[in-house]
Design a protein around this motif. Structure first.
Motif, PDB file in Angstrom:
ATOM      1  N   SER A  17       0.818  -1.204   0.000  1.00 40.40           N
ATOM      2  CA  SER A  17       0.000   0.000   0.000  1.00 40.40           C
ATOM      3  C   SER A  17       0.854   1.256   0.000  1.00 40.40           C
ATOM      4  O   SER A  17       0.587   2.193  -0.716  1.00 40.40           O
ATOM      5  CB  SER A  17      -0.926   0.008   1.218  1.00 40.40           C
ATOM      6  N   ALA A  33       0.880   3.998  -3.013  1.00 39.54           N
ATOM      7  CA  ALA A  33       0.422   5.341  -2.678  1.00 39.54           C
ATOM      8  C   ALA A  33       1.488   6.379  -2.998  1.00 39.54           C
ATOM      9  O   ALA A  33       1.180   7.489  -3.384  1.00 39.54           O
ATOM     10  CB  ALA A  33       0.032   5.411  -1.207  1.00 39.54           C
ATOM     11  N   LEU A  68      -2.768  12.001  -5.970  1.00 36.68           N
ATOM     12  CA  LEU A  68      -3.890  12.038  -5.033  1.00 36.68           C
ATOM     13  C   LEU A  68      -5.146  12.458  -5.780  1.00 36.68           C
ATOM     14  O   LEU A  68      -5.489  13.631  -5.829  1.00 36.68           O
ATOM     15  CB  LEU A  68      -3.576  13.015  -3.901  1.00 36.68           C
ATOM     16  N   LEU A  69      -5.807  11.500  -6.393  1.00 39.10           N
ATOM     17  CA  LEU A  69      -7.011  11.773  -7.165  1.00 39.10           C
ATOM     18  C   LEU A  69      -8.222  11.170  -6.469  1.00 39.10           C
ATOM     19  O   LEU A  69      -8.187  10.034  -6.034  1.00 39.10           O
ATOM     20  CB  LEU A  69      -6.918  11.161  -8.561  1.00 39.10           C
ATOM     21  N   SER A  70      -9.277  11.950  -6.398  1.00 37.97           N
ATOM     22  CA  SER A  70     -10.533  11.410  -5.894  1.00 37.97           C
ATOM     23  C   SER A  70     -11.668  12.184  -6.534  1.00 37.97           C
ATOM     24  O   SER A  70     -11.545  13.377  -6.804  1.00 37.97           O
ATOM     25  CB  SER A  70     -10.604  11.518  -4.365  1.00 37.97           C
ATOM     26  N   ASN A  71     -12.751  11.478  -6.826  1.00 42.05           N
ATOM     27  CA  ASN A  71     -13.927  12.135  -7.385  1.00 42.05           C
ATOM     28  C   ASN A  71     -14.422  13.152  -6.360  1.00 42.05           C
ATOM     29  O   ASN A  71     -14.492  12.853  -5.182  1.00 42.05           O
ATOM     30  CB  ASN A  71     -15.013  11.121  -7.705  1.00 42.05           C
ATOM     31  N   ARG A  72     -14.751  14.325  -6.843  1.00 43.47           N
ATOM     32  CA  ARG A  72     -15.132  15.395  -5.924  1.00 43.47           C
ATOM     33  C   ARG A  72     -16.243  16.245  -6.500  1.00 43.47           C
ATOM     34  O   ARG A  72     -16.413  16.342  -7.707  1.00 43.47           O
ATOM     35  CB  ARG A  72     -13.950  16.343  -5.700  1.00 43.47           C
ATOM     36  N   TYR A  91      -8.830  22.469  -8.482  1.00 43.65           N
ATOM     37  CA  TYR A  91      -8.584  21.075  -8.152  1.00 43.65           C
ATOM     38  C   TYR A  91      -7.127  20.796  -8.486  1.00 43.65           C
ATOM     39  O   TYR A  91      -6.678  21.029  -9.609  1.00 43.65           O
ATOM     40  CB  TYR A  91      -9.515  20.163  -8.964  1.00 43.65           C
ATOM     41  N   ARG A 142     -15.001  15.194 -16.630  1.00 41.88           N
ATOM     42  CA  ARG A 142     -14.213  13.956 -16.518  1.00 41.88           C
ATOM     43  C   ARG A 142     -12.788  14.291 -16.946  1.00 41.88           C
ATOM     44  O   ARG A 142     -12.583  14.925 -17.982  1.00 41.88           O
ATOM     45  CB  ARG A 142     -14.796  12.868 -17.401  1.00 41.88           C
ATOM     46  N   TYR A 170      -4.459   7.851 -15.103  1.00 37.99           N
ATOM     47  CA  TYR A 170      -5.435   7.968 -14.025  1.00 37.99           C
ATOM     48  C   TYR A 170      -6.642   8.744 -14.533  1.00 37.99           C
ATOM     49  O   TYR A 170      -6.526   9.521 -15.479  1.00 37.99           O
ATOM     50  CB  TYR A 170      -4.835   8.716 -12.827  1.00 37.99           C
ATOM     51  N   VAL A 227     -10.476  10.814 -13.086  1.00 36.04           N
ATOM     52  CA  VAL A 227     -11.237  11.335 -11.968  1.00 36.04           C
ATOM     53  C   VAL A 227     -12.440  12.092 -12.529  1.00 36.04           C
ATOM     54  O   VAL A 227     -12.408  12.574 -13.665  1.00 36.04           O
ATOM     55  CB  VAL A 227     -10.352  12.267 -11.090  1.00 36.04           C
TER      56      VAL A 227
END
Length: 118
Positions: free
Chosen positions: A21, A25, A30-34, A42, A101, A111, A113
């Motif tokens: 992990s 990492a 550091l991608l996250s749906n927001r 962003y 998107r 990647y 997001v």
């Protein structure tokens, strides 16, 4: 007959999982749906993986593409990793409301997001 110490096997598996992990990492951005507000920024920050047998990271170009509300894909920006550190940063400033998107293509991976801009 081989006897396994179940506690030792579980502990070893936990250490291996933690190591995997941390390694993944460190390389992934550091991608996250927001959901973000119009006018905000962003940030995408990351670092490429190291080259085999070296401390230098993969160097190369990055391309960020975007698609508004399921429309066609367009190049938003192109940049390059920072030297042998492999670090990169891309800032996204949405200019309208909707679903944006994003696809980031790094020299060693890709990647995606989804941003919902309200």
């Amino acid at each position: 007959m081989v006897k396994l110490d179940l506690q030792a096997v579980v502990a070893a598996a936990a250490v291996m999982t933690a190591t995997i992990s941390v390694t993944q990492a460190a390389a992934a951005p550091l991608l996250s749906n927001r959901t973000i507000k119009l006018g905000s920024t962003y940030y995408i920050r990351g670092q490429t993986r190291t080259l085999p047998g070296s401390t230098a990271h993969v160097e190369g170009p990055l391309t960020l593409r975007g698609s508004w509300d399921g429309g066609p894909w367009h190049v938003i920006t192109r940049t390059h990793t920072v030297g042998s550190t492999g670090r990169y940063r891309v800032d996204v400033h949405p200019t309208r409301r909707g679903v944006l998107r994003l696809r980031l293509r790094a020299p060693d991976s890709a990647y995606s997001v989804v941003l919902t801009v309200v």
